[in-house]
Design an enzyme around this catalytic site. Structure first.
Site, mmCIF file in Angstrom:
data_model
loop_
_atom_site.group_PDB
_atom_site.id
_atom_site.type_symbol
_atom_site.label_atom_id
_atom_site.label_comp_id
_atom_site.label_asym_id
_atom_site.label_seq_id
_atom_site.Cartn_x
_atom_site.Cartn_y
_atom_site.Cartn_z
ATOM 1 N N ILE A 31 56.020 65.520 66.034
ATOM 2 C CA ILE A 31 56.725 64.613 67.902
ATOM 3 C C ILE A 31 55.398 65.621 68.465
ATOM 4 O O ILE A 31 55.381 66.688 68.749
ATOM 5 C CB ILE A 31 57.845 64.463 67.925
ATOM 6 C CG1 ILE A 31 58.183 63.852 66.720
ATOM 7 C CG2 ILE A 31 57.784 63.631 69.616
ATOM 8 C CD1 ILE A 31 60.045 63.763 67.546
ATOM 9 N N ASP A 70 49.513 72.331 68.999
ATOM 10 C CA ASP A 70 49.535 71.248 69.760
ATOM 11 C C ASP A 70 48.899 71.730 70.456
ATOM 12 O O ASP A 70 49.507 70.832 72.097
ATOM 13 C CB ASP A 70 51.585 71.242 69.149
ATOM 14 C CG ASP A 70 51.218 69.547 67.907
ATOM 15 O OD1 ASP A 70 50.327 69.608 66.953
ATOM 16 O OD2 ASP A 70 52.154 68.858 68.262
ATOM 17 N N ASP A 98 28.270 49.218 101.124
ATOM 18 C CA ASP A 98 27.952 48.931 102.030
ATOM 19 C C ASP A 98 26.290 49.550 102.078
ATOM 20 O O ASP A 98 26.354 51.193 101.601
ATOM 21 C CB ASP A 98 28.633 50.275 103.079
ATOM 22 C CG ASP A 98 29.917 49.563 103.532
ATOM 23 O OD1 ASP A 98 29.422 47.770 103.670
ATOM 24 O OD2 ASP A 98 30.856 49.951 103.675
ATOM 25 N N GLU A 135 55.604 66.171 71.991
ATOM 26 C CA GLU A 135 56.421 66.332 72.246
ATOM 27 C C GLU A 135 55.511 67.053 73.828
ATOM 28 O O GLU A 135 55.129 67.204 75.187
ATOM 29 C CB GLU A 135 57.157 67.510 72.085
ATOM 30 C CG GLU A 135 56.884 68.593 72.877
ATOM 31 C CD GLU A 135 56.502 69.224 70.893
ATOM 32 O OE1 GLU A 135 55.713 70.097 70.930
ATOM 33 O OE2 GLU A 135 56.691 68.348 69.831
#
Length: 883
Positions: free
Chosen positions: A282, A711, A326, A284
């Protein structure tokens, strides 16, 4: 109760002279006692509280349960390793959250409103936080009131106070009013202006009587600018993705545990393995990584003069395909210089004729413009509209003594400029005890009010020939890309009212001023064009002036690409929607037209960026996908409505911001794909091996260690990549594009499967080299350790090396700077070093149940670890050859 005191009483009590303001020394003393003019923010969570919040997750609870189980099973080393992984992961999470919080705080600090004050007899602009009680504050339309003020001058001044009083309509102010009743309601104190309210009309001067938490807004703890950090749509989508992947991972782990039970494996060990695989598979850290990458990216953008006020804008920047800009100050230098003056005496060219040739009529016209101005100019230090600053500089060049003029004249009343009338008028008491009205504005607007012309030091009735001559002079100036401004006057009385100020005027003259294009704008427009982004110029200038500048900047090539505000009003919304993409220049437009233009462009499916600086620009900034406010000339109202603020008011900064936004999004995408690829590889390895009936290829502690290495640092490092220098050669990203479009999802799946399969092969080889097969009965423990160690090494090496190839999904490594991302190189080296430490330090090797590899094992681990990167590079080269 300052509203009960007169102006003189207030000035005496605060001991300040409104003509000079405070001195710097006095302001420093008062700041020590009053503190910074800043409302107290919500107390931030402590590092300990953040650390505890990192542990508040159901997966972490499961890991804590695993720690308890391992202790019961007497696997003390495993319990220590799992606990260490939990704590290190939490520490990394704390670091990420603190880093993101600091970056967001820095961004908030950059967008603190400015205050225009008078100190040391000099008008200057400072951060509103530096304001102290007693400061003389100058208010003008569009500014946020920086403190509670007792007004000492108010000219048609109106403020919007709905946040304090609930009153939806602007409140008209009267500096001379004195309220004797101490119970006068807040909304009725019209001699005061309150912190956080907005000036919607007119101008005024006030003395700061309360700052910070002593203000009315401070008393009710209305904490402006300290709202909680809210997740961007991007982070929310990734959060949902993480939850979905989490459910899939948990399902896989339940399946693995059930399969292990059916196969008669050790349920205690497999429970730990299944839980660890869930944690490892996972992503996370995805939301935290995105928050860090976003915050670091927008902080870097702020150093390049683009302050992102709303983080979702970063995601949207990559989809912008039209920039509505502009002209003045954004495409041009915003350094107006008057080069021509036309009066009834004829054309006076400052560049050719010099100041000697100026007639009395020219000097009278210049004097009129100085008196009808709110700007200041002192030793190159200027405040106010650049157009008005240029008029002051014209007066200086003609030898007009502005200091003497200011002492001998006084402004008694005024009718402020607004975008509908396109003019401004003032009633002035002159030195000869006379009264005159001076008006300046667009020639087209003044012509409707003029009955006479000034000629030969007298005024006479204006003729059609006079009007034609002035119109022709304006046209010729416009053809030279000069901005034109007309000025008129009339004799008046002390009781001349505002409703009568702009009738029966005497035309004095017409000036043409130059605002040259910025040198860097033309290349930026070309870069934007190559990136599939069209530049549209929006200006209040005449058609000819606008077209001349647009041609010079390669925005337009012919007059058919120009449309004016009056022409816009004569076509329906449907007609505009159908034709809007044919126009590149919108001239003589009002802020209301801007909203129509934005809606028409968006109706055609475009993602629009719109610039603005005025109060009335706020609706168009909010209507655009990316509202861009000017940091120098922009009002606080415009800045408050914008998604991005340019601190240098430069068009090129918008293009750089789009480039940076594209790269930030690309970097986040790299991190996401990397994490999903790595996690899928781990799942594939475990599922294939267990389905085949082999011993578990990795144990719980090994899975958690791999998750810790891959990770975190490599994923963050990918998110901090410098970006592709050729990103602006790509077309804008579609708004509805997700992370997995353009083959990215397929790449993640194939990459993950490949990493899983080659690791499975490495696991098999670990048995084979010692003469066993993973399906054999009674395999010695050291053989299983050897196979797991090889799988362990292959998985880590393949993931770390693979991250190098993800820096650019299209270019092979030899076409990029391999060492261009020092963070990623550092993350890879650190990961390999930690992995080698685990192998060579006996205590760690035993803790992770590893076996020292022989020479063949090391060679196999390195070779298999490089395979995914090599395969990815071959695919890129083949794609390149096909193109």
């Amino acid at each position: 109760m300052w509203f009960t005191k007169s102006i003189d009483e207030t000035l005496n009590q605060l001991n300040v002279d409104p003509q000079t303001g405070l001195t710097d020394a006095e302001a420093k003393i008062r700041r020590k006692s009053s503190g910074p003019n800043r409302l107290e923010s919500k107390k931030r969570k402590s590092v300990f509280q953040i650390f505890i919040s990192q542990l508040n997750d159901w997966l972490i609870y499961v890991l804590f349960a695993a720690v308890i189980i391992t202790i019961i099973m007497a696997e003390y080393i495993d319990s220590v390793i799992i606990l260490l992984v939990i704590l290190i992961n939490a520490a990394i999470g704390v670091f990420q959250e603190v880093k993101a919080g600091k970056a967001i705080d820095a961004l908030k600090q950059l967008s603190v409103p400015k205050a225009l004050i008078k100190r040391n007899s000099h008008v200057s602009e400072i951060s509103s936080e530096e304001l102290v009680p007693g400061d003389i504050v100058i208010l003008e339309a569009g500014r946020v009131v920086p403190a509670d003020l007792r007004l000492i001058e108010a000219v048609t001044l109106q403020t919007e106070e709905s946040a304090l009083t609930g009153e939806s309509l602007p409140v008209t102010k009267d500096a001379g009013a004195v309220h004797t009743d101490p119970a006068t309601p807040l909304g009725d104190r019209n001699n005061q202006a309150f912190m956080s309210s907005t000036v919607t009309y007119g101008r005024g001067i006030g003395i700061a009587v309360a700052t910070a938490m002593d203000t009315e807004v401070g008393k009710i703890a209305h904490l402006i600018g300290n709202e909680d950090y809210s997740k961007t749509p991007l982070e929310k989508r990734l959060n949902e993705l993480g939850k979905m992947l989490g459910k899939i991972a948990v399902a896989v782990c339940v399946f693995i545990f059930a399969l292990s039970w059916l196969q008669g494996r050790d349920l205690g060990e497999m429970f730990l393995t299944a839980v660890s695989l869930a944690v490892a598979s996972i992503p996370e850290g995805l939301a935290a990584i995105v928050a860090v990458v976003l915050s670091i990216g927008v902080t870097a953008m702020s150093r390049k003069n683009a302050i992102i006020r709303k983080l979702p804008a970063v995601e949207t920047l990559g989809s912008v395909n039209i920039i509505c800009s502009d002209k003045t100050g954004t495409l041009t230098q915003n350094k107006m210089t008057v080069t021509q003056v036309y009066t009834s005496d004829g054309l006076y060219d400052l560049e050719k004729d010099g100041t000697v040739a100026a007639t009395d009529t020219v000097k009278f016209a210049a004097t009129a413009m100085i008196l009808c101005s709110d700007a200041t100019l002192q030793d190159e230090d200027a405040t106010g509209d650049p157009t008005e600053v240029a008029l002051l500089a014209l007066g200086d060049s003609l030898g007009i003594d502005r200091v003497h003029l200011a002492k001998k004249t006084s402004r008694k009343d005024e009718k402020s400029f607004d975008s509908d009338r396109k003019m401004m008028s003032v009633l002035v008491h002159t030195e000869d005890d006379d009264y005159k009205v001076f008006s300046k504005g667009a020639l087209g607007s003044l012509k409707k009010k003029i009955t006479h012309v000034y000629a030969n030091v007298n005024r006479r009735e204006i003729t059609d020939n006079d009007l034609q001559n002035f119109s022709e002079a304006a046209r010729q100036m416009s053809d030279l890309a000069l901005r034109t401004l007309a000025v008129a006057y009339k004799p008046a009385d002390s009781d001349t009212g505002r409703e009568d100020m702009e009738n029966n005027l005497v035309l004095l003259g017409l000036v043409g001023m130059m605002d040259p294009a910025r040198d860097e704008v033309k290349p930026s427009i070309k870069m934007a064009k190559e990136a599939g982004i069209k530049t549209v110029m929006i200006t209040g200038d005449h058609r000819n002036t606008a077209l001349a500048i647009a041609k010079d900047l390669d925005i337009a090539t012919e007059s058919g690409q120009v449309i004016t505000g009056p022409e816009l009003e004569n076509i329906t919304a449907e007609e505009l929607n159908n034709r809007v993409e044919h126009y590149s220049v919108f001239a003589r437009v009002s802020p209301e037209h801007k909203v129509r233009i934005v809606h028409a462009l968006k109706a055609k499916g475009n993602t629009v960026s719109m610039t603005g600086d005025g109060v009335n620009d706020a609706p168009s900034l909010q209507a655009a996908d990316i509202g861009v406010a000017m940091g120098i000339t922009g009002t606080d109202v415009a800045k408050g409505a914008a998604d991005m603020i340019l601190t240098d008011d430069n068009f090129s900064t918008i293009v750089k911001a789009i480039e940076q936004g594209r790269n930030i999004y690309s970097n986040i995408r790299k991190s996401v794909i990397f994490l999903l690829t790595c996690n899928l590889g781990e799942v594939v390895l475990m599922v294939v091996a267990l389905l085949a009936g082999w011993p578990s290829p990795l144990i719980a502690t090994q899975l958690l260690w791999i998750n810790l290495l891959t990770d975190t640092l490599p994923a963050i490092a990918l998110g901090m990549d410098k970006g592709d220098p050729e990103v602006m050669k790509e077309k804008p990203r579609p708004v509805d594009e997700n992370f997995f479009s353009d083959g990215a999802g397929r790449s993640a799946i194939t990459g993950g499967i490949f990493i899983g399969l080659i690791t499975t092969f490495g696991y098999w080889y670990g048995y084979h080299e010692l003469g066993y097969m993973p399906w054999d009965d009674q395999i010695p423990e050291e053989v299983v350790k050897n196979a797991r160690t090889l799988a362990f090494m292959v998985l880590v090496c393949s993931q770390l090396f693979y991250s190098l190839g993800l820096r650019n999904r299209k270019k092979p490594l030899y076409k990029t700077a391999i060492f261009g991302n020092k963070y990623l190189i550092g993350a890879i080296l650190m990961g390999l070093l930690l992995q080698v430490m685990v192998m060579f330090i006996p205590v760690l090797r035993d803790a992770f149940k590893l076996h020292m590899l022989d020479a063949r094992g090391w060679i196999m681990a390195a070779a298999l670890g490089l395979l995914p990167l090599i395969a990815l590079e071959i695919i890129k080269i083949l794609r390149l050859l096909r193109k």
